[in-house]
Design a protein around this motif. Structure first.
Motif, short mmCIF file in Angstrom:
data_model
loop_
_atom_site.label_atom_id
_atom_site.label_comp_id
_atom_site.label_asym_id
_atom_site.label_seq_id
_atom_site.Cartn_x
_atom_site.Cartn_y
_atom_site.Cartn_z
N LEU A 13 0.83 -1.20 0.00
CA LEU A 13 0.00 0.00 0.00
C LEU A 13 0.87 1.26 0.00
O LEU A 13 1.94 1.29 0.60
CB LEU A 13 -0.88 0.05 1.25
CG LEU A 13 -1.71 -1.18 1.60
CD1 LEU A 13 -2.35 -0.98 2.97
CD2 LEU A 13 -2.77 -1.43 0.54
N THR A 14 0.38 2.30 -0.65
CA THR A 14 0.94 3.64 -0.53
C THR A 14 -0.15 4.53 0.04
O THR A 14 -1.27 4.56 -0.47
CB THR A 14 1.37 4.19 -1.90
OG1 THR A 14 2.35 3.30 -2.47
CG2 THR A 14 1.98 5.58 -1.76
N ILE A 15 0.16 5.23 1.13
CA ILE A 15 -0.84 6.00 1.86
C ILE A 15 -0.45 7.47 1.85
O ILE A 15 0.63 7.83 2.33
CB ILE A 15 -0.98 5.50 3.31
CG1 ILE A 15 -1.32 4.00 3.34
CG2 ILE A 15 -2.02 6.31 4.06
CD1 ILE A 15 -1.21 3.37 4.71
N HIS A 16 -1.32 8.30 1.30
CA HIS A 16 -1.12 9.74 1.30
C HIS A 16 -2.02 10.35 2.37
O HIS A 16 -3.21 10.07 2.43
CB HIS A 16 -1.50 10.34 -0.06
CG HIS A 16 -0.70 9.81 -1.20
ND1 HIS A 16 0.55 10.28 -1.52
CD2 HIS A 16 -0.99 8.82 -2.10
CE1 HIS A 16 1.00 9.63 -2.58
NE2 HIS A 16 0.10 8.74 -2.94
N ARG A 17 -1.44 11.20 3.20
CA ARG A 17 -2.18 11.94 4.23
C ARG A 17 -2.29 13.38 3.79
O ARG A 17 -1.29 14.06 3.58
CB ARG A 17 -1.44 11.82 5.56
CG ARG A 17 -1.96 12.69 6.68
CD ARG A 17 -1.14 12.46 7.96
NE ARG A 17 -1.48 13.44 8.97
CZ ARG A 17 -0.70 14.45 9.35
NH1 ARG A 17 0.49 14.61 8.80
NH2 ARG A 17 -1.09 15.30 10.28
N ILE A 18 -3.52 13.86 3.62
CA ILE A 18 -3.76 15.23 3.18
C ILE A 18 -4.45 15.99 4.31
O ILE A 18 -5.58 15.67 4.68
CB ILE A 18 -4.62 15.26 1.91
CG1 ILE A 18 -3.87 14.56 0.76
CG2 ILE A 18 -4.96 16.70 1.53
CD1 ILE A 18 -4.67 14.48 -0.52
N VAL A 19 -3.75 16.99 4.86
CA VAL A 19 -4.25 17.74 6.00
C VAL A 19 -4.95 19.00 5.51
O VAL A 19 -4.34 19.84 4.85
CB VAL A 19 -3.12 18.11 6.97
CG1 VAL A 19 -3.68 18.84 8.19
CG2 VAL A 19 -2.35 16.87 7.40
N GLU A 20 -6.22 19.13 5.84
CA GLU A 20 -6.95 20.35 5.47
C GLU A 20 -6.82 21.42 6.55
O GLU A 20 -6.70 22.61 6.23
CB GLU A 20 -8.43 20.03 5.23
CG GLU A 20 -9.20 21.20 4.67
CD GLU A 20 -10.62 20.83 4.28
OE1 GLU A 20 -11.23 21.60 3.52
OE2 GLU A 20 -11.13 19.79 4.74
N MET A 21 -6.85 21.02 7.82
CA MET A 21 -6.69 21.95 8.94
C MET A 21 -6.04 21.22 10.10
O MET A 21 -6.20 20.00 10.25
CB MET A 21 -8.04 22.49 9.42
CG MET A 21 -8.66 23.57 8.58
SD MET A 21 -10.15 24.21 9.42
CE MET A 21 -10.53 25.60 8.37
N GLU A 22 -5.32 21.97 10.94
CA GLU A 22 -4.80 21.44 12.19
C GLU A 22 -4.69 22.61 13.17
O GLU A 22 -3.99 23.58 12.89
CB GLU A 22 -3.45 20.77 11.98
CG GLU A 22 -2.94 20.04 13.22
CD GLU A 22 -1.77 19.10 12.94
OE1 GLU A 22 -1.29 18.48 13.89
OE2 GLU A 22 -1.35 19.00 11.77
#
Length: 292
Positions: free
Chosen positions: A10-19
């Motif tokens: 698997l390749t997992i992309h984490r896309i953060v909209e807000m933190e």
């Protein structure tokens, strides 16, 4: 922000909209006491609380590339959406999400499946986008999977009083013929399957990734919001529809994946958000994993 993780094939992309600092911990976690927080402040405060003492939380999407499909789990907050209680979500119009998608080397046309762990506003927002005054599916080639139990729960509530996220981020997908109402153990090919994890909402599911019985990664959605709940699994949030069931489910899932190689892709943990579950006394810890 976009970061990359790998697990198995698997390749997992984490896309953060807000933190940001979201809520006071005693507001978010009604059973938390000052003594409990103080006992864990040493390890928790530096990365878990902002300068005002609020819980640091990320609002993000995970996109998982399997050998067969590109699967997006929970589509964040979205643009142009109404939010009576969250001013920084209300009618938002930034390009963070789309910039993150591009940084991952993806376009909206590349997503094969959108899977919603549940139908709260910060997990369905980018299901749709406003186009010529109409809500249309953001990912035009994707099939959107909604748990049947979850959908029926919100459909019944919306029949009594307007539920804006259901109206602008779920119903338009159904009307466009892109939605599938599925069971809590639905599978997508050989690498993706759902697992019922009720408590936060009646039909909440987690998403398991890995071929066959192998679980290389799990996206548990709102089964758990904060690292503090790993150490103290009985702490449920005020947003859980059944706080006792949520606590039982949380402990069961953490126990299952404790001391395994499974990557836990947490929906709201502060960065880096992804880790592996280990034991910590009567509770657990999520040991962060570095992104590539």
């Amino acid at each position: 922000m976009t970061t990359l993780f790998r697990a198995g094939d698997l390749t997992i992309h984490r896309i953060v909209e807000m933190e940001f600092g979201f809520l006071d911990p005693f507001d978010m976690l009604p059973d938390l006491t000052p003594d409990m927080l103080e006992a864990h402040r040493g390890w928790f405060a530096p990365s878990g609380l902002d300068a005002e003492g609020r819980l640091l939380m990320a609002f993000q999407t995970y996109i998982v590339r399997t050998p067969d499909h590109v699967v997006l789990v929970d589509s964040c907050i979205g643009n142009d959406k109404r939010s009576a209680t969250r001013p920084n979500w209300h009618m938002k119009s930034d390009n963070r999400f789309m910039t993150g998608l591009k940084a991952a080397g993806l376009t909206v046309d590349d997503i094969d499946f959108v899977v919603c762990t549940h139908l709260h506003s910060d997990h369905v927002g980018w299901n749709t986008r406003l186009e010529n005054g109409r809500w249309v599916p953001t990912f035009p080639k994707a099939r959107y999977l909604f748990g049947a139990t979850e959908y029926e729960h919100w459909q019944a509530l919306n029949a009594k009083a307007s539920v804006f996220p259901f109206q602008d981020s779920v119903l338009p997908v159904v009307e466009a013929g892109r939605a599938e109402l599925v069971s809590g153990d639905h599978a997508i090919g050989d690498h993706v399957r759902l697992m019922p994890t009720p408590g936060h909402t009646p039909g909440h599911v987690s998403v398991l990734f890995g071929k066959g019985e192998t679980v290389d990664a799990i996206a548990p959605g709102d089964l758990i919001h904060s690292p503090l709940q790993a150490r103290l699994p009985e702490l449920s949030t005020k947003f859980d529809t059944d706080r006792m069931e949520a606590a039982r489910t949380r402990r069961s899932v953490l126990e299952r994946f404790c001391d395994t190689a499974t990557l836990c892709c947490m929906a709201h943990f502060p960065s880096p958000s992804v880790g592996r579950i280990t034991r910590f006394g009567d509770g657990f810890a999520c040991s962060p994993v570095a992104a590539e």
